[in-house]
Scaffold this motif. Structure first.
Motif, PDB file in Angstrom:
ATOM      1  N   UNK A  46       6.302 -91.881 -55.172  1.00 49.00           N
ATOM      2  CA  UNK A  46       6.457 -93.234 -55.686  1.00 49.00           C
ATOM      3  C   UNK A  46       5.340 -94.125 -55.150  1.00 49.00           C
ATOM      4  N   UNK A  47       5.230 -95.296 -55.742  1.00 47.85           N
ATOM      5  CA  UNK A  47       4.224 -96.277 -55.312  1.00 47.85           C
ATOM      6  C   UNK A  47       4.822 -97.662 -55.366  1.00 47.85           C
TER       7      UNK A  47
ATOM      8  N   UNK B 195       7.055 -85.578 -59.169  1.00 45.81           N
ATOM      9  CA  UNK B 195       7.980 -84.933 -58.251  1.00 45.81           C
ATOM     10  C   UNK B 195       7.584 -83.488 -58.028  1.00 45.81           C
ATOM     11  N   UNK B 196       8.071 -82.953 -56.915  1.00 44.61           N
ATOM     12  CA  UNK B 196       7.938 -81.529 -56.622  1.00 44.61           C
ATOM     13  C   UNK B 196       9.203 -81.117 -55.893  1.00 44.61           C
ATOM     14  N   UNK B 197       9.974 -80.218 -56.521  1.00 42.81           N
ATOM     15  CA  UNK B 197      11.283 -79.850 -56.003  1.00 42.81           C
ATOM     16  C   UNK B 197      12.121 -81.119 -55.813  1.00 42.81           C
ATOM     17  N   UNK B 198      12.615 -81.382 -54.618  1.00 39.89           N
ATOM     18  CA  UNK B 198      13.442 -82.575 -54.395  1.00 39.89           C
ATOM     19  C   UNK B 198      12.647 -83.698 -53.725  1.00 39.89           C
TER      20      UNK B 198
ATOM     21  N   UNK C  24       6.084 -90.332 -50.308  1.00 44.06           N
ATOM     22  CA  UNK C  24       6.815 -89.162 -50.806  1.00 44.06           C
ATOM     23  C   UNK C  24       8.189 -89.180 -50.164  1.00 44.06           C
ATOM     24  N   UNK C  25       9.229 -89.166 -50.986  1.00 44.42           N
ATOM     25  CA  UNK C  25      10.600 -89.309 -50.508  1.00 44.42           C
ATOM     26  C   UNK C  25      11.363 -88.021 -50.741  1.00 44.42           C
ATOM     27  N   UNK C  26      11.931 -87.449 -49.683  1.00 41.12           N
ATOM     28  CA  UNK C  26      12.706 -86.210 -49.784  1.00 41.12           C
ATOM     29  C   UNK C  26      14.163 -86.542 -50.083  1.00 41.12           C
ATOM     30  N   UNK C  27      14.688 -85.973 -51.150  1.00 39.94           N
ATOM     31  CA  UNK C  27      16.076 -86.204 -51.556  1.00 39.94           C
ATOM     32  C   UNK C  27      16.893 -84.968 -51.189  1.00 39.94           C
TER      33      UNK C  27
ATOM     34  N   UNK D 214      17.551 -94.907 -45.016  1.00 43.16           N
ATOM     35  CA  UNK D 214      16.148 -95.228 -44.754  1.00 43.16           C
ATOM     36  C   UNK D 214      15.277 -93.992 -44.930  1.00 43.16           C
ATOM     37  N   UNK D 215      14.234 -94.135 -45.736  1.00 42.67           N
ATOM     38  CA  UNK D 215      13.278 -93.056 -45.965  1.00 42.67           C
ATOM     39  C   UNK D 215      12.023 -93.223 -45.111  1.00 42.67           C
ATOM     40  N   UNK D 216      12.052 -94.180 -44.179  1.00 47.94           N
ATOM     41  CA  UNK D 216      10.914 -94.393 -43.305  1.00 47.94           C
ATOM     42  C   UNK D 216       9.940 -95.416 -43.875  1.00 47.94           C
TER      43      UNK D 216
END
Length: 200
Positions: free
Chosen positions: A100-101, A93-96, A149-152, A139-141
């Motif tokens: 993932x894979x 992770x980096x920040x938020x 890479x998922x932005x939270x 949906x994260x695309x």
């Protein structure tokens, strides 16, 4: 049509005559050879046009195609949506942003997408428990590879759920059962190397 059939017969006859002149010893000249080639080209072009018309005609059967000695189209097997969903592996992770894979659970040695799969659709949910209704997931695309890479959103401590589904041109496969849980601490700027508590 009758006119097309007559035209074809004319092209065929003209080529046959030109071919005979180009092969006979008395008339085998460069000019007649050139004319033979021209008549052959015209015959081939008109033949191809008629074949396209015959192939496109809805009532043309495969038996008729065999009799006419033209190509019988291969029967296409309708594709199917992916039959199973991927597992999800946390990479860092980096920040938020979570890295993932998607894992091929049917073939653990496969590091890419399974056969017949075009990409991965990613989803996330923030809350104590994930929703039972798939339509409520965020949906994260999509990605055309296994990594994402998922932005939270937000800065408060939160329990984040991640899931994914394979998809192809026929649609998306099953999802939601294989969940990854990540507990995020409250912070405006999390360290790059922060470790997250993960429960599969």
């Amino acid at each position: 049509t009758a006119s097309q059939s007559a035209n074809y017969a004319d092209f065929k006859d003209m080529y046959a005559q030109a071919l005979g002149l180009s092969k006979a010893a008395a008339t085998k000249t460069p000019l007649n050879t050139f004319l033979k080639n021209e008549k052959k080209r015209e015959l081939v072009e008109y033949t191809r046009l008629l074949v396209k018309i015959i192939q496109a005609f809805p009532d043309t059967t495969d038996a008729a195609r065999v009799e006419l000695e033209i190509t019988v189209p291969k029967q296409r097997t309708p594709g199917q949506v992916p039959a199973y969903m991927p597992g999800t592996e946390y990479l860092g992770s980096q920040n938020r942003t979570l890295f993932v894979r998607a894992k091929d659970l049917q073939d653990p040695l496969n590091r890419g997408l399974p056969a017949g799969v075009s990409g991965v659709q990613w989803y996330s949910w923030i809350g104590a428990q994930p929703p039972a209704d798939p339509r409520e997931w965020f949906s994260q695309g999509t990605t055309m590879r296994t990594r994402a890479s998922l932005s939270i959103p937000g800065t408060e401590a939160a329990k984040v759920w991640i899931t994914a589904a394979y998809f192809n041109a026929q649609g998306a496969g099953p999802g939601q059962d294989m969940l990854l849980q990540v507990n995020l601490s409250a912070s405006n700027s999390l360290p790059v190397q922060q470790k997250l508590k993960i429960a599969a």
